[in-house]
Design a protein around this motif. Structure first.
Motif, PDB file in Angstrom:
ATOM      1  N   VAL A  69       0.837  -1.126   0.140  1.00  0.00           N
ATOM      2  CA  VAL A  69       0.108  -0.064   0.057  1.00  0.00           C
ATOM      3  C   VAL A  69       0.706   1.469  -0.013  1.00  0.00           C
ATOM      4  O   VAL A  69       0.568   2.281  -0.894  1.00  0.00           O
ATOM      5  N   ASP A  70       1.779   1.291   1.114  1.00  0.00           N
ATOM      6  CA  ASP A  70       2.529   2.432   1.009  1.00  0.00           C
ATOM      7  C   ASP A  70       3.608   2.454  -0.365  1.00  0.00           C
ATOM      8  O   ASP A  70       3.810   3.740  -0.960  1.00  0.00           O
ATOM      9  N   GLU A  71       4.038   1.847  -0.668  1.00  0.00           N
ATOM     10  CA  GLU A  71       4.879   1.833  -1.855  1.00  0.00           C
ATOM     11  C   GLU A  71       4.034   2.469  -3.136  1.00  0.00           C
ATOM     12  O   GLU A  71       4.584   3.146  -3.961  1.00  0.00           O
ATOM     13  N   MET A  72       2.702   1.716  -3.354  1.00  0.00           N
ATOM     14  CA  MET A  72       2.006   2.155  -4.342  1.00  0.00           C
ATOM     15  C   MET A  72       1.493   3.730  -4.186  1.00  0.00           C
ATOM     16  O   MET A  72       1.568   4.343  -5.208  1.00  0.00           O
ATOM     17  N   TRP A  73       1.241   4.162  -2.985  1.00  0.00           N
ATOM     18  CA  TRP A  73       1.002   5.490  -2.752  1.00  0.00           C
ATOM     19  C   TRP A  73       1.965   6.230  -3.099  1.00  0.00           C
ATOM     20  O   TRP A  73       2.005   7.540  -3.504  1.00  0.00           O
ATOM     21  N   ARG A 246      -2.278   5.687   8.899  1.00  0.00           N
ATOM     22  CA  ARG A 246      -1.615   4.431   9.069  1.00  0.00           C
ATOM     23  C   ARG A 246      -0.105   4.202   8.669  1.00  0.00           C
ATOM     24  O   ARG A 246       0.528   3.366   9.177  1.00  0.00           O
ATOM     25  N   TYR A 247       0.580   5.304   8.008  1.00  0.00           N
ATOM     26  CA  TYR A 247       1.905   5.080   7.463  1.00  0.00           C
ATOM     27  C   TYR A 247       2.448   6.405   7.387  1.00  0.00           C
ATOM     28  O   TYR A 247       2.954   7.056   6.508  1.00  0.00           O
ATOM     29  N   PRO A 248       2.555   6.976   8.732  1.00  0.00           N
ATOM     30  CA  PRO A 248       3.172   8.236   8.986  1.00  0.00           C
ATOM     31  C   PRO A 248       4.594   8.556   8.650  1.00  0.00           C
ATOM     32  O   PRO A 248       4.838   9.549   7.875  1.00  0.00           O
ATOM     33  N   LEU A 249       5.369   7.191   8.614  1.00  0.00           N
ATOM     34  CA  LEU A 249       6.668   7.728   8.014  1.00  0.00           C
ATOM     35  C   LEU A 249       6.854   7.664   6.729  1.00  0.00           C
ATOM     36  O   LEU A 249       7.598   8.644   5.892  1.00  0.00           O
ATOM     37  N   THR A 250       5.943   7.015   5.662  1.00  0.00           N
ATOM     38  CA  THR A 250       6.067   7.251   4.340  1.00  0.00           C
ATOM     39  C   THR A 250       5.379   8.572   3.881  1.00  0.00           C
ATOM     40  O   THR A 250       6.076   9.427   3.268  1.00  0.00           O
ATOM     41  N   ALA A 251       4.418   8.702   4.637  1.00  0.00           N
ATOM     42  CA  ALA A 251       3.872  10.241   4.329  1.00  0.00           C
ATOM     43  C   ALA A 251       4.654  11.394   4.600  1.00  0.00           C
ATOM     44  O   ALA A 251       5.009  12.272   4.025  1.00  0.00           O
ATOM     45  N   HIS A 252       5.539  11.138   5.790  1.00  0.00           N
ATOM     46  CA  HIS A 252       6.276  12.309   6.285  1.00  0.00           C
ATOM     47  C   HIS A 252       7.636  12.172   5.697  1.00  0.00           C
ATOM     48  O   HIS A 252       7.833  13.480   5.208  1.00  0.00           O
ATOM     49  N   SER A 253       7.952  11.113   5.321  1.00  0.00           N
ATOM     50  CA  SER A 253       9.386  11.424   4.828  1.00  0.00           C
ATOM     51  C   SER A 253       9.604  10.927   3.320  1.00  0.00           C
ATOM     52  O   SER A 253      10.672  11.155   2.600  1.00  0.00           O
TER      53      SER A 253
END
Ligand code: CLR
Length: 264
Positions: A69-73, A246-253
């Motif tokens: 999910v986070d990779e595709m986002w 759900r994915y604060p790290l991906t969204a943030h960095s």
């Protein structure tokens, strides 16, 4: 160059009937917006039909679907930000936009840039097989499965269908995009009056083009589309909030700075 001097024709201010003069200015305004649209539209309309045979195959679709999910986002956020960057460039060349305060320019882009990307998406959409040009090939909704927001994707694809059904010309798309951006009803504007004046000029330009094309009835349909755009963008924001939780790290960095600045 600066066209802020143009203003809507006003019979009270114009006892000597300067109509041809003000009409020329509307022509200039339209030409300038159309040029700016063309120069920032990533692909020219003529190039796109030739690319339609490029459709993602089974394995390629599977590769997208097996992303996390986070990779595709992250991947889509990068593509989206790319498209937004062109919209920012487009905005800067709308006569009057650069005369607005920096705060108001940002406020308009925050709410409008995603909407213009979705308007532009119709140029990259093939209604015959419901696919959009993404990552170099045409992709159906299934390609975006791992984003885990199928309601948003379905709504976005439906919107593209609806836009394509209007069969707008490039000039109409350009003026409509400008009108979507320059909207005095957006929240957090400092100088609403100034935005309103720019908006009126763009409205005049769009009306002028539709009259010339003998398609005045489109105006009402375009205003309806604007309401749909607003709901799509609030859905996008809602999904983004869900994702960031759900994915604060991906969204943030890992999200592009511009994406965060405009939407977070
Ligand atoms: C729009 C027109 C631009 C080129 C372009 C680039 C990226 C595309 C976008 C278009 C349409 C919408 C798009 C996007 C990438 C991802 C996004 C396909 C064709 C879909 C709708 C997924 C959105 C996911 C977010 C929730 C992160 O000139």
């Amino acid at each position: 160059h600066d066209l802020m001097g143009i203003h809507p024709y006003n019979a009270l201010e114009d006892p000597y009937s300067l109509y041809p003069h003000s009409l020329r200015n509307i022509d200039e305004l339209c030409a300038s917006i159309v040029r700016s649209h063309r120069e920032t539209s990533q692909y020219r309309v003529e190039e796109l039909p030739a690319l339609r045979w490029k459709v993602f195959g089974r394995e390629e679709i599977q590769a997208y679907q097996s992303k996390s999910v986070d990779e595709m986002w992250q991947h889509c956020a990068i593509r989206l930000t790319d498209a937004v960057q062109y919209v920012v460039e487009f905005a800067k060349h709308i006569p009057g936009f650069r005369m607005l305060s920096q705060n108001d320019q940002i406020a308009l882009l925050k709410t409008g840039s995603m909407e213009v990307v979705l308007v532009r998406m119709s140029r990259f959409f093939n209604t015959e097989n419901s696919t959009v040009f993404f990552d170099g090939k045409f992709a159906g909704t299934e390609v975006f499965k791992s984003l885990a927001c199928s309601d948003l994707i379905t709504a976005v694809f439906d919107f593209a269908h609806g836009m394509c059904a209007l069969k707008l010309t490039e000039q109409q798309i350009a003026l409509f995009s400008a009108l979507v951006l320059i909207n005095a009803d957006r929240p957090c504007l400092e100088d609403r009056g100034r935005v309103q004046r720019v908006q009126r000029n763009v409205e005049l330009g769009l009306t002028h083009i539709l009259q010339r094309d003998n398609q005045e009835s489109l105006m009402q349909k375009l205003y309806q589309r604007m309401a749909v755009l607003r709901s799509l963008c609030s859905l996008h924001m809602e999904k983004l909030r869900w994702f960031s939780q759900r994915y604060p790290l991906t969204a943030h960095s890992l999200f592009p700075p511009l994406y965060k600045e405009l939407f977070a």
